[in-house]
Design a protein around this motif. Sequence first.
Motif, PDB file in Angstrom:
ATOM      1  N   ARG A   7      -2.825 -20.958   5.614  1.00  0.00           N
ATOM      2  CA  ARG A   7      -3.848 -20.065   5.057  1.00  0.00           C
ATOM      3  C   ARG A   7      -3.248 -19.093   4.047  1.00  0.00           C
ATOM      4  NH1 ARG A   7      -7.715 -17.826   9.669  1.00  0.00           N
ATOM      5  NH2 ARG A   7      -8.617 -16.866   7.825  1.00  0.00           N
ATOM      6  N   ILE A   8      -2.073 -18.574   4.356  1.00  0.00           N
ATOM      7  CA  ILE A   8      -1.416 -17.619   3.460  1.00  0.00           C
ATOM      8  C   ILE A   8      -1.020 -18.313   2.152  1.00  0.00           C
ATOM      9  CG2 ILE A   8       0.683 -16.227   3.165  1.00  0.00           C
ATOM     10  CD1 ILE A   8       0.295 -15.597   6.273  1.00  0.00           C
ATOM     11  N   ALA A  33      -5.652 -11.129  -1.950  1.00  0.00           N
ATOM     12  CA  ALA A  33      -6.078 -12.484  -1.570  1.00  0.00           C
ATOM     13  C   ALA A  33      -5.615 -12.810  -0.153  1.00  0.00           C
ATOM     14  CB  ALA A  33      -5.535 -13.505  -2.561  1.00  0.00           C
ATOM     15  N   ILE A  34      -4.392 -12.396   0.190  1.00  0.00           N
ATOM     16  CA  ILE A  34      -3.869 -12.638   1.545  1.00  0.00           C
ATOM     17  C   ILE A  34      -4.603 -11.757   2.551  1.00  0.00           C
ATOM     18  CG2 ILE A  34      -1.817 -12.505   3.032  1.00  0.00           C
ATOM     19  CD1 ILE A  34      -0.141 -13.027   0.447  1.00  0.00           C
ATOM     20  N   GLU A  35      -4.853 -10.513   2.189  1.00  0.00           N
ATOM     21  CA  GLU A  35      -5.548  -9.586   3.095  1.00  0.00           C
ATOM     22  C   GLU A  35      -6.973 -10.049   3.389  1.00  0.00           C
ATOM     23  OE1 GLU A  35      -3.213  -5.405   2.148  1.00  0.00           O
ATOM     24  OE2 GLU A  35      -4.983  -5.890   0.967  1.00  0.00           O
ATOM     25  N   ARG A  36      -7.602 -10.730   2.441  1.00  0.00           N
ATOM     26  CA  ARG A  36      -8.959 -11.240   2.673  1.00  0.00           C
ATOM     27  C   ARG A  36      -9.002 -12.234   3.833  1.00  0.00           C
ATOM     28  NH1 ARG A  36      -9.825 -10.685  -2.988  1.00  0.00           N
ATOM     29  NH2 ARG A  36      -9.080 -12.782  -3.446  1.00  0.00           N
ATOM     30  N   SER A  55      -4.715 -19.456  -4.528  1.00  0.00           N
ATOM     31  CA  SER A  55      -6.041 -19.080  -5.047  1.00  0.00           C
ATOM     32  C   SER A  55      -5.961 -17.874  -5.977  1.00  0.00           C
ATOM     33  CB  SER A  55      -7.012 -18.800  -3.894  1.00  0.00           C
ATOM     34  OG  SER A  55      -6.745 -17.541  -3.295  1.00  0.00           O
ATOM     35  N   ALA A  56      -4.917 -17.059  -5.807  1.00  0.00           N
ATOM     36  CA  ALA A  56      -4.741 -15.890  -6.669  1.00  0.00           C
ATOM     37  C   ALA A  56      -4.050 -16.254  -7.987  1.00  0.00           C
ATOM     38  CB  ALA A  56      -3.934 -14.825  -5.935  1.00  0.00           C
TER      39      ALA A  56
END
Length: 70
Positions: A21-22, A59-62, A28-29
């Motif tokens: 996921r990370i 993006a990771i925090e989302r 994605s960023a």
Amino acid sequence: MLMTKAVLKIPNMSCKHCVMRIEKAIKSAGAEGKADLETKTAVVEFDPGKVRLEEIIKAIERYGYEVKLG
């Protein structure tokens, strides 16, 4: 193209699913990155002319992960 490298600490990364996921969030960023479960870090490489480090972190925090600069 000058790439910048940064190490991010992700203390609540806990499994291989987290790693996937990370890495997906980093991609994605608009950056490249590799997460490491053992060290609970992610090494990201990005072109600062195209993407800012803050955008990668967000993006990771989302995905629900805590991120600190290594």
